[in-house]
Write a protein that holds these residues in place. Structure first.
Motif, PDB file in Angstrom:
ATOM      1  N   ARG A 177      67.210  14.666  -5.988  1.00 38.74           N
ATOM      2  CA  ARG A 177      67.427  13.265  -6.344  1.00 38.74           C
ATOM      3  C   ARG A 177      68.500  13.075  -7.417  1.00 38.74           C
ATOM      4  NH1 ARG A 177      66.782   8.556  -4.524  1.00 38.74           N
ATOM      5  NH2 ARG A 177      65.826   7.653  -6.388  1.00 38.74           N
ATOM      6  N   GLU A 197      58.877  11.620  -8.807  1.00 42.21           N
ATOM      7  CA  GLU A 197      60.143  11.670  -9.554  1.00 42.21           C
ATOM      8  C   GLU A 197      59.949  11.186 -10.982  1.00 42.21           C
ATOM      9  OE1 GLU A 197      64.648   9.753  -9.485  1.00 42.21           O
ATOM     10  OE2 GLU A 197      63.280   9.397  -7.813  1.00 42.21           O
ATOM     11  N   VAL A 236      62.129  17.569  -5.975  1.00 46.36           N
ATOM     12  CA  VAL A 236      62.473  16.145  -6.034  1.00 46.36           C
ATOM     13  C   VAL A 236      63.619  15.917  -7.015  1.00 46.36           C
ATOM     14  CG1 VAL A 236      61.657  13.868  -6.759  1.00 46.36           C
ATOM     15  CG2 VAL A 236      60.230  15.301  -5.276  1.00 46.36           C
ATOM     16  N   ARG A 273      57.105  21.051  -6.164  1.00 48.29           N
ATOM     17  CA  ARG A 273      57.509  19.775  -5.553  1.00 48.29           C
ATOM     18  C   ARG A 273      58.309  18.930  -6.532  1.00 48.29           C
ATOM     19  NH1 ARG A 273      53.814  16.027  -1.732  1.00 48.29           N
ATOM     20  NH2 ARG A 273      54.287  17.828  -0.437  1.00 48.29           N
ATOM     21  N   VAL A 305      57.036   9.539  -3.431  1.00 53.28           N
ATOM     22  CA  VAL A 305      58.180  10.309  -3.927  1.00 53.28           C
ATOM     23  C   VAL A 305      58.669   9.716  -5.248  1.00 53.28           C
ATOM     24  CG1 VAL A 305      60.553  11.014  -3.476  1.00 53.28           C
ATOM     25  CG2 VAL A 305      58.892  11.019  -1.615  1.00 53.28           C
ATOM     26  N   LEU A 352      63.384  12.046   1.376  1.00 50.66           N
ATOM     27  CA  LEU A 352      62.434  12.988   0.784  1.00 50.66           C
ATOM     28  C   LEU A 352      61.014  12.713   1.267  1.00 50.66           C
ATOM     29  CD1 LEU A 352      63.702  13.334  -2.896  1.00 50.66           C
ATOM     30  CD2 LEU A 352      63.931  14.950  -1.029  1.00 50.66           C
TER      31      LEU A 352
END
Length: 262
Positions: free
Chosen positions: A217, A244, A213, A209, A240, A229
């Motif tokens: 991103r 990140e 991301v 994951r 999210v 997202l």
């Protein structure tokens, strides 16, 4: 005409005659130097002097004499050569890039304040912290050094370099070369490959994951929004954002570890 330009011209002509070493010859010389062969060390270092001049040209318009920039860059090259491990597969010029730039920047910061960098304790802490951690996030740099976030945002481009000249009227050492030397081309290719390997290695340490991301991103040509997202993963925008930030921190930590192993 005074003696300095003549001396610099003679120095340029002298190092221009130095042949570019192949990776195999460089590795052999480095191994011999580590074993105590001083002549091998001399040949190894002299082969990279033209690369120092290539880097020094990027800093000419900070206002410092070009010959001083070259001298400081040569100090950085010597420091790197002492740390160089030929068994790791990197070229000396690529490995030395950090130390050459660090010595030149330290010199400019101490002596030529055109860009007003390093004039406060917080800014000097920022210079030292950036050199250790290579952090590119203004909020993190501000939090760790005491700078305001706005000032940290202003300093990051100067710290990251190559540095854009602030005083466009500053005298330079002549027109910049339009093409890189063959050695510089080789070194840049090696450096790009090293960075690519480091980023891939750091990404591999993240969870699936976290990888998704970051890829969507900050590594995509069309970055996804937090809302997009969040909808894709079935979580909130805030979650999210947290993923990140966590992924960025882990990436930075892994890259610092890789840099420290060199």
């Amino acid at each position: 005409m005074n003696a300095q330009p003549d001396a610099l011209s003679m120095y340029r002509a002298e190092i221009a005659r130095r042949r570019i070493l192949s990776a195999e010859v460089e590795r052999e010389l480095a191994i011999r130097w580590k074993a105590g062969d001083r002549e091998a060390g001399r040949l190894l270092i002299e082969a990279c002097l033209s690369y120092v001049m290539t880097i020094a040209r990027e800093y000419r318009q900070w206002g410092a004499p070009f010959e001083d920039l070259v001298q400081q860059g040569n100090i950085g090259l010597l420091q790197a050569a002492q740390r160089f491990d030929p068994t790791r597969g990197y070229r000396l010029a690529t490995f030395a890039n950090y130390w050459i730039r660090a010595e030149i920047r330290d010199y400019v910061t101490r002596n030529y304040r055109i860009v007003r960098l390093g004039t406060s304790k917080a800014e000097r802490r920022a210079v030292r912290f950036f050199r250790r951690a290579f952090v590119r996030d203004a909020a993190t740099l501000a939090a760790r050094t005491g700078l305001s976030e706005q000032r940290a945002h202003e300093l990051i481009p100067l710290l990251a370099g190559p540095d854009a000249p602030i005083d466009t009227g500053a005298q330079s050492d002549g027109p910049a070369d339009s093409a890189l030397s063959p050695e510089a081309e080789v070194c840049r290719a090696d450096e790009r490959a090293q960075i690519t390997r480091a980023v891939k290695s750091a990404l591999s340490e993240l969870s699936p994951r976290e990888q998704q991301v970051l890829e969507r991103r900050i590594m995509s040509d069309e970055p996804a929004t937090l809302a997009e997202l969040g909808a894709a993963f079935g979580v909130s925008k805030e979650r999210v954002r947290q993923v990140e930030e966590q992924a960025k921190q882990r990436m930075r930590g892994h890259l610092r570890t890789l840099a420290g192993s060199l």
